[in-house]
Every structure is written in structure tokens, then in C-alpha cells.
Design a protein around this motif. Sequence first.
Motif, PDB file in Angstrom:
ATOM      1  N   GLN A   1       5.915  33.015  27.463  1.00 20.13           N
ATOM      2  CA  GLN A   1       6.045  33.603  26.127  1.00 20.13           C
ATOM      3  C   GLN A   1       7.488  33.538  25.630  1.00 20.13           C
ATOM      4  N   LEU A   2       8.451  33.689  26.534  1.00 25.91           N
ATOM      5  CA  LEU A   2       9.860  33.579  26.147  1.00 25.91           C
ATOM      6  C   LEU A   2      10.176  32.180  25.635  1.00 25.91           C
ATOM      7  N   GLU A   3       9.594  31.189  26.297  1.00 23.93           N
ATOM      8  CA  GLU A   3       9.811  29.807  25.862  1.00 23.93           C
ATOM      9  C   GLU A   3       9.253  29.587  24.461  1.00 23.93           C
ATOM     10  N   LYS A   4       8.071  30.166  24.189  1.00 26.53           N
ATOM     11  CA  LYS A   4       7.475  30.033  22.861  1.00 26.53           C
ATOM     12  C   LYS A   4       8.326  30.741  21.805  1.00 26.53           C
ATOM     13  N   LEU A   5       8.868  31.903  22.175  1.00 28.06           N
ATOM     14  CA  LEU A   5       9.746  32.605  21.244  1.00 28.06           C
ATOM     15  C   LEU A   5      10.950  31.747  20.880  1.00 28.06           C
ATOM     16  N   GLY A   6      11.505  31.067  21.884  1.00 32.37           N
ATOM     17  CA  GLY A   6      12.658  30.205  21.639  1.00 32.37           C
ATOM     18  C   GLY A   6      12.331  29.093  20.662  1.00 32.37           C
ATOM     19  N   LYS A   7      11.127  28.518  20.800  1.00 26.04           N
ATOM     20  CA  LYS A   7      10.720  27.447  19.891  1.00 26.04           C
ATOM     21  C   LYS A   7      10.535  27.974  18.476  1.00 26.04           C
ATOM     22  N   LEU A   8      10.019  29.204  18.360  1.00 24.50           N
ATOM     23  CA  LEU A   8       9.850  29.800  17.036  1.00 24.50           C
ATOM     24  C   LEU A   8      11.196  30.011  16.357  1.00 24.50           C
ATOM     25  N   ARG A   9      12.196  30.412  17.142  1.00 24.78           N
ATOM     26  CA  ARG A   9      13.526  30.595  16.568  1.00 24.78           C
ATOM     27  C   ARG A   9      14.122  29.257  16.173  1.00 24.78           C
ATOM     28  N   GLU A  10      13.934  28.233  17.016  1.00 26.56           N
ATOM     29  CA  GLU A  10      14.475  26.904  16.710  1.00 26.56           C
ATOM     30  C   GLU A  10      13.875  26.329  15.433  1.00 26.56           C
ATOM     31  N   ASN A  11      12.605  26.648  15.179  1.00 27.03           N
ATOM     32  CA  ASN A  11      11.939  26.142  13.983  1.00 27.03           C
ATOM     33  C   ASN A  11      12.187  27.013  12.758  1.00 27.03           C
ATOM     34  N   GLY A  12      12.991  28.050  12.905  1.00 28.65           N
ATOM     35  CA  GLY A  12      13.344  28.872  11.764  1.00 28.65           C
ATOM     36  C   GLY A  12      12.303  29.902  11.386  1.00 28.65           C
ATOM     37  N   ILE A  13      11.283  30.098  12.216  1.00 31.37           N
ATOM     38  CA  ILE A  13      10.234  31.061  11.920  1.00 31.37           C
ATOM     39  C   ILE A  13      10.708  32.480  12.229  1.00 31.37           C
ATOM     40  N   LEU A  14      11.462  32.632  13.316  1.00 30.41           N
ATOM     41  CA  LEU A  14      12.032  33.918  13.687  1.00 30.41           C
ATOM     42  C   LEU A  14      13.538  33.921  13.445  1.00 30.41           C
ATOM     43  N   THR A  15      14.045  35.050  12.944  1.00 30.42           N
ATOM     44  CA  THR A  15      15.491  35.210  12.826  1.00 30.42           C
ATOM     45  C   THR A  15      16.055  35.551  14.192  1.00 30.42           C
ATOM     46  N   ASP A  16      17.368  35.507  14.326  1.00 35.45           N
ATOM     47  CA  ASP A  16      17.995  35.863  15.608  1.00 35.45           C
ATOM     48  C   ASP A  16      17.667  37.309  15.975  1.00 35.45           C
ATOM     49  N   GLU A  17      17.623  38.184  14.965  1.00 37.27           N
ATOM     50  CA  GLU A  17      17.335  39.599  15.232  1.00 37.27           C
ATOM     51  C   GLU A  17      15.899  39.783  15.713  1.00 37.27           C
ATOM     52  N   GLU A  18      14.954  39.074  15.058  1.00 39.43           N
ATOM     53  CA  GLU A  18      13.551  39.174  15.478  1.00 39.43           C
ATOM     54  C   GLU A  18      13.363  38.596  16.870  1.00 39.43           C
ATOM     55  N   PHE A  19      14.060  37.486  17.140  1.00 39.31           N
ATOM     56  CA  PHE A  19      13.972  36.870  18.469  1.00 39.31           C
ATOM     57  C   PHE A  19      14.470  37.838  19.539  1.00 39.31           C
ATOM     58  N   ALA A  20      15.620  38.469  19.278  1.00 40.25           N
ATOM     59  CA  ALA A  20      16.206  39.395  20.250  1.00 40.25           C
ATOM     60  C   ALA A  20      15.281  40.582  20.506  1.00 40.25           C
ATOM     61  N   GLU A  21      14.651  41.081  19.440  1.00 42.33           N
ATOM     62  CA  GLU A  21      13.766  42.237  19.582  1.00 42.33           C
ATOM     63  C   GLU A  21      12.548  41.902  20.431  1.00 42.33           C
ATOM     64  N   GLN A  22      11.910  40.751  20.138  1.00 44.06           N
ATOM     65  CA  GLN A  22      10.723  40.369  20.885  1.00 44.06           C
ATOM     66  C   GLN A  22      11.056  39.942  22.317  1.00 44.06           C
ATOM     67  N   LYS A  23      12.233  39.353  22.489  1.00 41.21           N
ATOM     68  CA  LYS A  23      12.672  38.971  23.834  1.00 41.21           C
ATOM     69  C   LYS A  23      12.831  40.211  24.698  1.00 41.21           C
ATOM     70  N   LYS A  24      13.419  41.262  24.131  1.00 44.21           N
ATOM     71  CA  LYS A  24      13.607  42.510  24.872  1.00 44.21           C
ATOM     72  C   LYS A  24      12.266  43.112  25.280  1.00 44.21           C
ATOM     73  N   LYS A  25      11.277  43.064  24.363  1.00 44.89           N
ATOM     74  CA  LYS A  25       9.968  43.627  24.690  1.00 44.89           C
ATOM     75  C   LYS A  25       9.328  42.890  25.856  1.00 44.89           C
ATOM     76  N   LEU A  26       9.497  41.560  25.886  1.00 46.49           N
ATOM     77  CA  LEU A  26       8.919  40.795  26.980  1.00 46.49           C
ATOM     78  C   LEU A  26       9.651  41.027  28.300  1.00 46.49           C
ATOM     79  N   LEU A  27      10.974  41.077  28.235  1.00 47.28           N
ATOM     80  CA  LEU A  27      11.754  41.295  29.461  1.00 47.28           C
ATOM     81  C   LEU A  27      11.493  42.675  30.055  1.00 47.28           C
ATOM     82  N   ASP A  28      11.151  43.637  29.192  1.00 48.95           N
ATOM     83  CA  ASP A  28      10.843  44.982  29.680  1.00 48.95           C
ATOM     84  C   ASP A  28       9.575  45.006  30.506  1.00 48.95           C
ATOM     85  N   GLN A  29       8.749  43.963  30.374  1.00 48.77           N
ATOM     86  CA  GLN A  29       7.496  43.918  31.141  1.00 48.77           C
ATOM     87  C   GLN A  29       7.684  43.354  32.541  1.00 48.77           C
ATOM     88  N   LEU A  30       8.861  42.769  32.802  1.00 47.11           N
ATOM     89  CA  LEU A  30       9.102  42.187  34.128  1.00 47.11           C
ATOM     90  C   LEU A  30       9.372  43.275  35.163  1.00 47.11           C
TER      91      LEU A  30
END
Length: 287
Positions: free
Chosen positions: A258-287
Motif C-alpha cells: 500500500q505504501l508503494e501505491k501511495l508513492g505512485k499516487l503522489r508521483e502522478n499528482g493525485i495526492l499532495t505531499d501533505e495527503e501522502f504524509a498523512e496516509q503514510k503515517k496511518k499505514l506505518l502505524d499498523q506495523l
Amino acid sequence: MNTICALCGTLLTETDLSVGKNKLADGGYLCAACFTKAITINRDLINTLDQFYFAEITGMMLKSKIEASQNPGGIQSNANNRYEYDAPIRLDEIKDQIVALNARLSILANEEVNELANVLDRDERLLAIAEGIDLQSNREGIIFSTQKRVAFIDKKFLGGVVKNEFLIHDISSIDHIENLLYSILKIYTYRGSAQFKLHNKNDGRAFSNVQNRSTSYNENEFTQNSSPFQAFAQTIPDLVEENVYSTGKSDSGAIFEQLEKLGKLRENGILTDEEFAEQKKKLLDQL
């Protein structure tokens, strides 16, 4: 940069890429021949092509073709030699959906695209569309999917339409095989199967998991309160195959996927850096 002409699908040459003014508003490019055709219809396109979308340019060319057949002496235009885009409202909506899907249709598919205004129900929305050949009948046309069906249509030269369709609830599976220059789309139903040769090798991907996307499709989700990510994920289903915001998986492998997919969404301009950081944190909290 795209390597094929948005209209005719031919490979762009160095000459095509050096024109400098042949880029469309949705990012596609026209080859020199198609660019010349476009500016013949409307001279202002020499400097304003980047303000027009693929659907608008194809609409211009189609209207010009119809007017030329009705008036062999030349192309109809107004006093300012400008084209006025006056396609039916429903057809405008359909062409906007095609643009949103980033579909690579050539000008040869114009007749079938226009026929969609008569084929699609008012509440149907395109989820995938491609040019191809029905290998059973050997007819060439367009293949499309909506939340209700997958269908092939071919507008016959002397009028009428050849149609072959499969309702979503009758489809057991959809597969595609990519070759060097094209792909084969296979549709399996409880009563038989069908195969289509798609002209662009990546087009089959858009039809993958079409049943899941159709089942989860909900027109009410397209509201002003929807987030930009949700709207884009619904509009271009082949780019986002599952919602990374709400994964129920807990194993580390799934999280990193899922982190890899988030990165691709940011690269394609779908997610802003802030949205990427927020969703990345939610995923990392599950580890």
C-alpha cells in the motif's frame, strides 16, 4: 511524453515532437498530419491547441467531415472562420468520460463513439474503453465497459450498428494477455466466451476486475463533498485498483504494498505531499 498521436495512433516522429504547438489540454500530442488537419478546420488552433481536449478536437473533425459531405465545395465556417462545438449534451458527457479515462482512440472510432449516446443508458458511466476487433466476427469497432455491461459495437458503413454485449452479472471472469503491440481481452460468461484483439497492448488492463468496480460503483459518491482522491479513483479505475485509505490487511507485506501505491499516487499528482504524509503515517502505524 506520449509516443503516439492522440488521434490516429501512429508513432510520433522527431519532426512531430519538434512542432512545439501540437500538445492537447489533456496531455496528448498530434502528429504533423493530424495537426495540419486540425488547423485547416480552425486556423486559431495554431496557437491555442493546448486549450482544447481530445474529445473537442475529434468533435471538430467529425463535424467538418459531415459538413464537407453535405457541401463538397468546401468546409462550412462562420464569419470569423472559427469552429463552434455544438455536440449534444449527452455526447459531451460521454466524451468527457473518455478523456478522463485517458483512452487512446483514433479518429477511426468517431462513428462508434458518437453512437454511444444512443447505446448507453442515461445512468451508465464508462469505466473502460478501447479500439479492437471482435475475433469471432472479425469486425472492428470499440469495446467498452460500464457498471452494467461490457459491450462491443461497430457502426456499419451503410447504417445500423453491430452490437455484442455481456451483462455484468453474466460474466464469470475477464482476462487479458499482453503482446508486443496489442493485447487479447477474454470475456467468460456462464453461457460461453468471447475474445477481442485490442490495438494498444495496455488497454486490456482497464477491463481487469471490471466486475468489482461495477459492483462498487455508486453515482452518489460523485458529490462536491468527495475528496479529490476519491473522485479521481472513481474516474480512472485502472489507475487505482483498491482504496489505500481503508485497508483491512495487517501483515507487513500488504502494508508495504500500500505504501508503494501511495508513492505512485503522489508521483502522478493525485495526492499532495501533505495527503501522502498523512496516509503514510496511518499505514506505518499498523506495523
